[in-house]
Design an enzyme around this catalytic site. Structure first.
Site, short mmCIF file in Angstrom:
data_model
loop_
_atom_site.label_atom_id
_atom_site.label_comp_id
_atom_site.label_asym_id
_atom_site.label_seq_id
_atom_site.Cartn_x
_atom_site.Cartn_y
_atom_site.Cartn_z
N ASP A 278 151.02 -10.06 22.10
CA ASP A 278 149.67 -9.51 22.25
C ASP A 278 148.62 -10.61 22.07
O ASP A 278 148.62 -11.33 21.07
CB ASP A 278 149.46 -8.41 21.22
CG ASP A 278 148.15 -7.69 21.42
OD1 ASP A 278 148.17 -6.62 22.04
OD2 ASP A 278 147.10 -8.23 20.98
N CYS B 290 155.47 18.76 -12.86
CA CYS B 290 154.09 18.29 -12.70
C CYS B 290 154.05 16.94 -11.99
O CYS B 290 155.05 16.25 -11.90
CB CYS B 290 153.44 18.09 -14.06
SG CYS B 290 153.02 19.62 -14.90
ZN LIG Z 1 150.85 20.02 -14.03
#
Ligand SMILES: [Zn+2]
Length: 565
Positions: A507, A98
């Site tokens: 620059d 997860c």
């Molecule tokens: Zn999960």
């Protein structure tokens, strides 16, 4: 840089002897009954499911750069989004991995194993969660850890450097200027997974995203994600999810116009979308790109195939929405990788902003524009041509010249693959510009020669605008092209090669930006030495200084100080 290092625990280790015999793993079978497995040996003969967690306690990931397990667990308990994309948790009791923000019930600490990459979690036998969908975590490829080599390798892998038969880790390492073994070691150290695993995981996760977010037929998903065949694709999904890919499709996936694929690409907040759009709008090449109604639309071309994309901001979802109208699905990963690069979606912006805020000159600028990104380019050759056209003239004038170049040499996009009637041509390829007898532009002869030289160099070396070695080597290589001086090379390194430490110190916009803060004019040499402490993110410092130059937000800059070599 130092900040986040303090946060990491270099002493992470795992002890096979201590953990293996005493570990208790629970695996759910299809009826939901829990099987308690007392040892790894038992696990290996478990019939319910492949022995998912076998690699789980092996020590190969011990050097992985991660906060301590306790910190990771606290992040998980509080669903802390700050670690999203930087940490993944494998849950031994379910075999699933997860994101830290997963809405599911927090597993017990002893069931958790933490990983620095999705690939490492999959390598250890975990499969992606269907609720928090690891494929939608912010992709922090360009940041990962402290290794530039790993960041650059990840960018190349995202573009398919390890897909197809002709590619290998050895070739990838050679392109990065390191040995194959060194590259593998760096990957294990920073991501806890081998380069090949990272490429495989990307394919699976991209396929899963296409299944979830589009209505593409499964054969096309398989092709788009880089699986050699539909059979391989089905097998991989059956192994990983215990179900065929079609079973993962939600019924309410959006149905769009036939050709269109719509995807969400997540970023790590904050994201200064207004500045990004203003920057792109000021430079939009007529006929190729435009900003319209808060969206960026442009024509695209890859390997002779043409189409269009549209990018919008989905602020509530901390994502960009990308609509792609393109005839060849196999090029979807390349298109997505380019969009990520163009919109700088890989930046770990919180860490970068914190680092730059330590400098008293930059601190107020970062406070004014948190989440300011460094825009990339759609294509390296295109950026290089535009950089040459912009030498010593204003952004608006350069834009006009680019428009003429498109009208004269840009191929026409088939009508059914256009997204706006005014966007009908693609930017000319290196091949085209190298072969034309006349550019047809009224610009100094030196600039015409430089354009020709850039086209010839790009044609001779297809990897010209890819990272190679250090930033200094990248810049030195670009400077060997006739007409490319230090400013142009740094600008190309920043926007095309995505060297986030590139810094065009001559620059004039940057120099004016500094002057606007403390009221004192400074020299390029002073600015360069000042910028030492902004490493390795000088490109973001440049973006803040450009934004500070002038009163309007993100007012476009000119670069009269460029030096043509
Ligand atoms: Zn999960």
């Amino acid at each position: 840089m130092r900040e986040h290092l303090k946060f990491l625990n270099p002493n992470l280790s795992c002890d096979r002897k201590a953990s293996a015999p005493s570990a208790v793993f629970r695996l759910e079978n299809k009826t939901g009954r829990e099987n308690t497995v007392q040892s790894l040996e038992e696990l290996a003969i478990d019939h319910v499911r492949k022995p998912l967690v076998l690699a789980h306690n092996e020590c190969e990931n011990s050097d992985m750069e991660l906060p301590s397990p306790e910190i990771c667990y606290r992040a998980l308990e509080s669903r802390d989004s700050r670690l999203d994309g930087l940490m993944f948790v494998g849950v031994a009791s379910t075999g699933i991995y997860c994101r830290p923000i997963c809405p599911a019930r927090t597993p017990k600490f002893e069931h958790c194993k933490f990983f620095a990459s999705a690939a490492a979690a999959q390598d250890a036998g975990f499969r992606p969660c269907l609720r928090c969908r690891p494929e939608t975590a912010p992709d922090l490829a360009s940041w990962h850890g402290t290794s530039n080599t790993v960041s650059r390798a990840l960018a190349l892998i995202a573009e398919g450097a390890l897909d197809g038969d002709g590619n290998s880790v050895e070739k990838l390492a050679a392109r990065l200027g390191v040995g194959e073994r060194q590259l593998r070691r760096l990957f294990l150290q920073h991501l806890g997974a081998a380069p090949i695993s990272v490429a495989q995981t990307r394919r699976v996760l991209f396929a899963k995203q296409l299944i979830h977010e589009t209505q593409m037929p499964m054969t096309e998903v398989a092709m788009a994600a880089g699986f050699g065949s539909l059979r391989r694709f089905n097998e991989t999904f059956l192994n990983l999810f215990q179900r065929p890919p079609s079973a993962l499709r939600r019924k309410n996936s959006r149905k769009l116009k036939e050709h269109d694929v719509q995807l969400r690409l997540r970023y790590r907040p904050p994201y200064d979308w207004d500045c990004m759009l203003a920057f792109l709008q000021a430079r939009a090449v007529p006929g190729v790109e435009m900003v319209n109604g808060g969206r960026y639309i442009r024509t695209v071309e890859i390997g002779g195939t043409m189409g269009s994309i549209e990018v919008s901001h989905l602020i509530d979802q901390q994502s960009l929405g990308v609509k792609i109208r393109f005839p060849d699905v196999r090029l979807l990963p390349a298109i997505v990788a380019r969009v990520r690069r163009l919109f700088d979606l890989g930046a770990d912006i919180e860490t970068i902003d914190r680092h730059l805020s330590a400098d008293p000159v930059l601190a107020p600028l970062v406070a004014r524009r948190p989440g300011l990104r460094a825009p990339g380019g759609w294509d390296g050759f295109e950026i290089a041509v535009r950089a040459v056209l912009g030498q010593q003239i204003s952004v608006a004038a350069a834009r006009g010249l680019a428009g003429q170049l498109i009208a004269l040499h840009g191929h026409s996009v088939p009508k059914s693959f256009r997204m706006h009637p005014d966007l009908s041509r693609v930017f000319p390829t290196a091949n085209r510009l190298a072969s034309v007898s006349s550019m047809g532009l009224r610009i100094p002869i030196t600039r015409l020669r430089a354009l020709k030289a850039v086209a010839e160099a790009a044609l001779a070396d297809p990897n010209l605008f890819r990272p190679f070695g250090s930033i200094e080597q990248t810049v030195a290589r670009l400077r060997t092209i006739h007409g490319i001086g230090e400013w142009t090379a740094q600008y190309i390194a920043l926007r095309a090669v995505r060297e986030m430490d590139a810094f065009p110190s001559t620059d004039i916009g940057l120099l004016r930006g500094v002057a606007s803060i403390n009221g004192n004019a400074t020299s390029a040499a002073n600015l360069l030495s000042r910028a030492e402490s902004w490493r390795p993110w000088r490109a973001y410092a440049a973006q803040h200084l450009w934004a500070a130059d002038g009163s309007a937000i993100c007012k476009p800059t000119t670069h009269a100080a460029s030096n043509v070599g």
